[in-house]
Design an enzyme around this catalytic site. Structure first.
Site, PDB file in Angstrom:
ATOM      1  N   LYS A  96     -59.349 -32.935  85.616  1.00 39.72           N
ATOM      2  CA  LYS A  96     -59.228 -33.154  86.946  1.00 39.72           C
ATOM      3  C   LYS A  96     -60.673 -34.005  87.265  1.00 39.72           C
ATOM      4  CE  LYS A  96     -61.765 -30.037  89.375  1.00 39.72           C
ATOM      5  NZ  LYS A  96     -62.871 -30.429  90.470  1.00 39.72           N
ATOM      6  N   ASN A  97     -61.805 -33.728  86.733  1.00 36.16           N
ATOM      7  CA  ASN A  97     -62.833 -34.609  86.881  1.00 36.16           C
ATOM      8  C   ASN A  97     -62.871 -35.958  86.250  1.00 36.16           C
ATOM      9  OD1 ASN A  97     -63.836 -32.349  87.938  1.00 36.16           O
ATOM     10  ND2 ASN A  97     -65.507 -31.653  86.943  1.00 36.16           N
TER      11      ASN A  97
ATOM     12  N   CYS B 243     -71.898 -26.249 100.903  1.00 41.58           N
ATOM     13  CA  CYS B 243     -70.609 -26.308  99.892  1.00 41.58           C
ATOM     14  C   CYS B 243     -71.040 -24.824  99.216  1.00 41.58           C
ATOM     15  CB  CYS B 243     -70.960 -27.159  98.600  1.00 41.58           C
ATOM     16  SG  CYS B 243     -70.319 -26.993  96.990  1.00 41.58           S
TER      17      CYS B 243
ATOM     18  N   ARG C 200     -75.886 -29.705  97.298  1.00 43.74           N
ATOM     19  CA  ARG C 200     -75.350 -30.552  96.435  1.00 43.74           C
ATOM     20  C   ARG C 200     -75.442 -32.020  97.488  1.00 43.74           C
ATOM     21  NH1 ARG C 200     -69.678 -28.518  93.891  1.00 43.74           N
ATOM     22  NH2 ARG C 200     -70.028 -30.413  92.585  1.00 43.74           N
TER      23      ARG C 200
ATOM     24  N   ASP D 239     -69.559 -25.609  84.730  1.00 44.48           N
ATOM     25  CA  ASP D 239     -68.220 -25.160  84.950  1.00 44.48           C
ATOM     26  C   ASP D 239     -67.604 -24.132  84.209  1.00 44.48           C
ATOM     27  OD1 ASP D 239     -68.166 -26.996  87.369  1.00 44.48           O
ATOM     28  OD2 ASP D 239     -66.961 -28.563  86.440  1.00 44.48           O
TER      29      ASP D 239
ATOM     30  N   ARG E 143     -56.846 -25.985  92.958  1.00 44.27           N
ATOM     31  CA  ARG E 143     -57.534 -27.065  92.965  1.00 44.27           C
ATOM     32  C   ARG E 143     -57.908 -27.681  91.647  1.00 44.27           C
ATOM     33  NH1 ARG E 143     -63.043 -26.651  95.103  1.00 44.27           N
ATOM     34  NH2 ARG E 143     -62.859 -28.657  94.136  1.00 44.27           N
TER      35      ARG E 143
HETATM   36  C1  UD1 Z   1     -69.411 -32.637  88.901  1.00 40.73           C
HETATM   37  C2  UD1 Z   1     -68.382 -32.254  88.571  1.00 40.73           C
HETATM   38  C3  UD1 Z   1     -68.379 -30.605  88.694  1.00 40.73           C
HETATM   39  C4  UD1 Z   1     -69.606 -30.049  87.754  1.00 40.73           C
HETATM   40  C5  UD1 Z   1     -70.721 -30.897  88.141  1.00 40.73           C
HETATM   41  C6  UD1 Z   1     -71.800 -30.527  87.022  1.00 40.73           C
HETATM   42  C7  UD1 Z   1     -66.467 -33.819  89.424  1.00 40.73           C
HETATM   43  C8  UD1 Z   1     -65.695 -34.306  90.437  1.00 40.73           C
HETATM   44  N1  UD1 Z   1     -67.239 -32.699  89.537  1.00 40.73           N
HETATM   45  O1  UD1 Z   1     -69.819 -32.601  90.132  1.00 40.73           O
HETATM   46  O2  UD1 Z   1     -67.219 -30.181  88.452  1.00 40.73           O
HETATM   47  O3  UD1 Z   1     -69.792 -28.929  88.132  1.00 40.73           O
HETATM   48  O4  UD1 Z   1     -70.508 -32.382  87.975  1.00 40.73           O
HETATM   49  O5  UD1 Z   1     -71.472 -30.753  85.902  1.00 40.73           O
HETATM   50  O6  UD1 Z   1     -66.900 -34.500  88.157  1.00 40.73           O
HETATM   51  N2  UD1 Z   1     -77.711 -33.691  92.886  1.00 40.73           N
HETATM   52  C9  UD1 Z   1     -78.596 -34.324  93.705  1.00 40.73           C
HETATM   53  N3  UD1 Z   1     -78.459 -35.446  94.493  1.00 40.73           N
HETATM   54  C10 UD1 Z   1     -77.438 -36.338  94.143  1.00 40.73           C
HETATM   55  C11 UD1 Z   1     -76.260 -35.829  93.334  1.00 40.73           C
HETATM   56  C12 UD1 Z   1     -76.609 -34.677  92.725  1.00 40.73           C
HETATM   57  O7  UD1 Z   1     -79.739 -33.757  93.819  1.00 40.73           O
HETATM   58  O8  UD1 Z   1     -77.161 -37.297  94.901  1.00 40.73           O
HETATM   59  C13 UD1 Z   1     -77.772 -32.589  92.168  1.00 40.73           C
HETATM   60  C14 UD1 Z   1     -76.780 -31.606  92.570  1.00 40.73           C
HETATM   61  O9  UD1 Z   1     -77.178 -30.726  93.760  1.00 40.73           O
HETATM   62  C15 UD1 Z   1     -76.847 -30.646  91.439  1.00 40.73           C
HETATM   63  C16 UD1 Z   1     -77.140 -31.746  90.237  1.00 40.73           C
HETATM   64  O10 UD1 Z   1     -77.655 -32.682  90.941  1.00 40.73           O
HETATM   65  O11 UD1 Z   1     -77.779 -29.751  91.457  1.00 40.73           O
HETATM   66  C17 UD1 Z   1     -75.877 -32.086  89.512  1.00 40.73           C
HETATM   67  O12 UD1 Z   1     -74.645 -32.583  90.348  1.00 40.73           O
HETATM   68  P1  UD1 Z   1     -73.490 -33.512  90.010  1.00 40.73           P
HETATM   69  O13 UD1 Z   1     -73.572 -33.819  88.538  1.00 40.73           O
HETATM   70  O14 UD1 Z   1     -73.925 -34.540  90.864  1.00 40.73           O
HETATM   71  O15 UD1 Z   1     -72.422 -32.802  90.411  1.00 40.73           O
HETATM   72  P2  UD1 Z   1     -70.983 -33.268  90.868  1.00 40.73           P
HETATM   73  O16 UD1 Z   1     -70.942 -34.774  90.355  1.00 40.73           O
HETATM   74  O17 UD1 Z   1     -71.011 -33.314  92.376  1.00 40.73           O
END
Ligand code: UD1
Length: 420
Positions: free
Chosen positions: A22-23, A116, A121, A304, A396
């Site tokens: 998925k990711n 969320c 996030r 995850d 999902r």
């Molecule tokens: C992706 C995965 C999700 C997984 C996560 C962490 C996809 C579609 N989803 O989510 O399944 O659980 O990685 O492995 O690939 N953060 C910030 N600012 C930002 C972006 C992130 O503070 O601009 C923080 C988030 O709140 C979190 C951490 O960084 O605490 C990691 O999040 P991130 O790696 O961005 O998760 P996703 O990419 O949304």
């Protein structure tokens, strides 16, 4: 809303094939925005999130043709570079359209994802990275309004490791003028798979899978054919389920190398694990031993997989200390597992799980995808009947979940809404 009725107490035994990730599929679908030529993908899983992304891209004027074998995306032009709140609120990964739209169209309007179930996030890293590349991004009425002439390469040091943040910037940089350096980049295998697809489309990318990714922008990208990597989280989920139930499974079409941290923990729990190039066999006799863990960005233990390992810990010998470092508020499943008789104490971002000899079936409800997976595993172990509410969460991210579990001998059935 559909529910899943599980009659627990049977070890999982047998063989199943792992689906596409998925990711990896979600960002790769967005990569089709970067080219006027068709992008052909195979091994795209049939999941609700994939349909949501296809719908989102369809609203922008992309043609998305799906068959069980292949998905063909084609965007000769982009009619409306907008991602509406209605879709973004259902799937945060929708933010992955921001970078590609900006790079291709010079403008994008993307809803802020908002709250969320597993924490705040934010998307600040996506925004500041694109701004460093010359974009102007204003937040108005809940939307990010982004504009740029042509993005230009920049050196971007991410404040923290973000998976979709890295992917968004990598896609934007592929069409930017000059060289972009993304430092403190996410190293997840899904980032690498996206880089492979972009490279097949003509992008110039080095270092994906390491903390520094170097992208030399090109004027245009072409079409390509790409096979999506297998889903390591789906793989880990079935392995954890087999370990928790004391079963024996063989998973084919997998990538064992992407699962090092998970396999180490399963071995520590007492499972015998054997791998070949693309298959994994796991056998567990008796109760697992408690294993403590701490989530971390790849190659650390995946957040995850945290809920599924909590399920394993609920019936283990001993006490497991589980620390969640990636997301705040990602322990909602713990409270539901308590309803099944688990002994779990929460202290901030740490869960202390004292294993019990048995869980008892009950009705439980899940707040997010992986929490639901953890509850399904707990239900498979529990005595009697467990009903997991809100199956749409599982849809999902788990392709053909009931079929695969049934193929492994589990007693699982989907109960259509209103029938329970
Ligand atoms: C992706 C995965 C999700 C997984 C996560 C962490 C996809 C579609 N989803 O989510 O399944 O659980 O990685 O492995 O690939 N953060 C910030 N600012 C930002 C972006 C992130 O503070 O601009 C923080 C988030 O709140 C979190 C951490 O960084 O605490 C990691 O999040 P991130 O790696 O961005 O998760 P996703 O990419 O949304």
């Amino acid at each position: 809303m559909d529910k899943l009725r599980i009659t627990g107490g049977r070890p999982l035994e047998g063989e199943i094939r792992i689906s596409g990730a998925k990711n990896a599929a979600l960002p790769i679908l967005c990569a089709a925005l970067l080219t006027a030529k068709p992008l052909t993908l195979t091994n795209v899983p049939a999941l609700r999130d994939v349909s949501t992304m296809a719908k989102l891209l369809g609203e922008m004027g992309l043609s998305v043709k799906r068959s069980p074998e292949r998905t063909v995306l084609h965007a000769p032009s982009i009619e409306d570079p907008t991602a509406s709140y209605d879709l973004v609120k259902t799937m945060r990964a929708s933010v992955l359209v921001l970078g590609p739209l900006l790079a291709r169209c010079g403008r994008a309007k993307v809803s802020l994802p908002g709250g969320c179930a597993i924490g705040a996030r934010p998307v600040d890293q996506h925004v500041t990275g694109l701004e460093a590349m010359g974009a102007t991004i204003a937040i108005e009425h809940g939307y990010m309004h982004a504009t740029a002439e042509r993005l230009r390469g920049a050196r971007i040091v991410m404040d923290l490791v973000t998976v979709t943040g890295t992917e968004n910037l990598m896609m934007a940089a592929a069409l930017a003028e000059g060289e972009t350096l993304i430092e403190n980049a996410a190293r997840e295998p899904e980032v690498v798979d996206l880089a492979r697809c972009l490279t097949a489309m003509g992008a110039k990318i080095q270092g994906a899978g390491s903390p520094v990714i170097r992208i030399t922008g090109v004027r245009t990208l072409g079409g390509a054919e790409h096979r999506v990597v297998p889903d390591r989280i789906e793989t880990g989920t079935y392995l954890a389920a087999a370990a928790a139930t004391g079963g024996k499974v063989r998973l084919t079409g997998a990538v064992p190398d992407a699962l090092d941290a998970t396999l180490d923990k399963l071995r520590e729990a007492g499972a015998t694990v054997a791998t070949t190039g693309d298959s994994i066999e796991l056998q567990m006799s008796g109760r697992p031993t408690a294993v403590s863990l701490r989530t971390a960005p790849y190659p650390g233990f995946a957040t995850d997989m945290q809920a599924q390992f909590m399920a394993l810990a609920t019936v283990a010998h001993g006490t497991a200390v589980i620390t969640e470092t990636i997301f705040e508020n990602r322990f909602m499943h713990a409270l539901e597992m308590q309803r099944l008789g688990a002994d779990i104490r929460l202290e901030g971002n740490t869960a202390i799980v004292n294993g019990v000899a048995r869980l008892q079936g009950a009705r439980v409800m899940a707040t997010d995808l992986r929490a639901s997976a953890g509850l399904v595993i707990a239900g498979l172990v529990a005595e009697g009947e467990t009903v997991v509410d809100r199956v749409y969460q599982l849809d999902r991210g788990y392709e053909a979940l009931e079929n695969k579990l049934s193929a492994l001998g589990a007693r699982v059935e989907r109960v259509r809404s209103g029938l329970l």
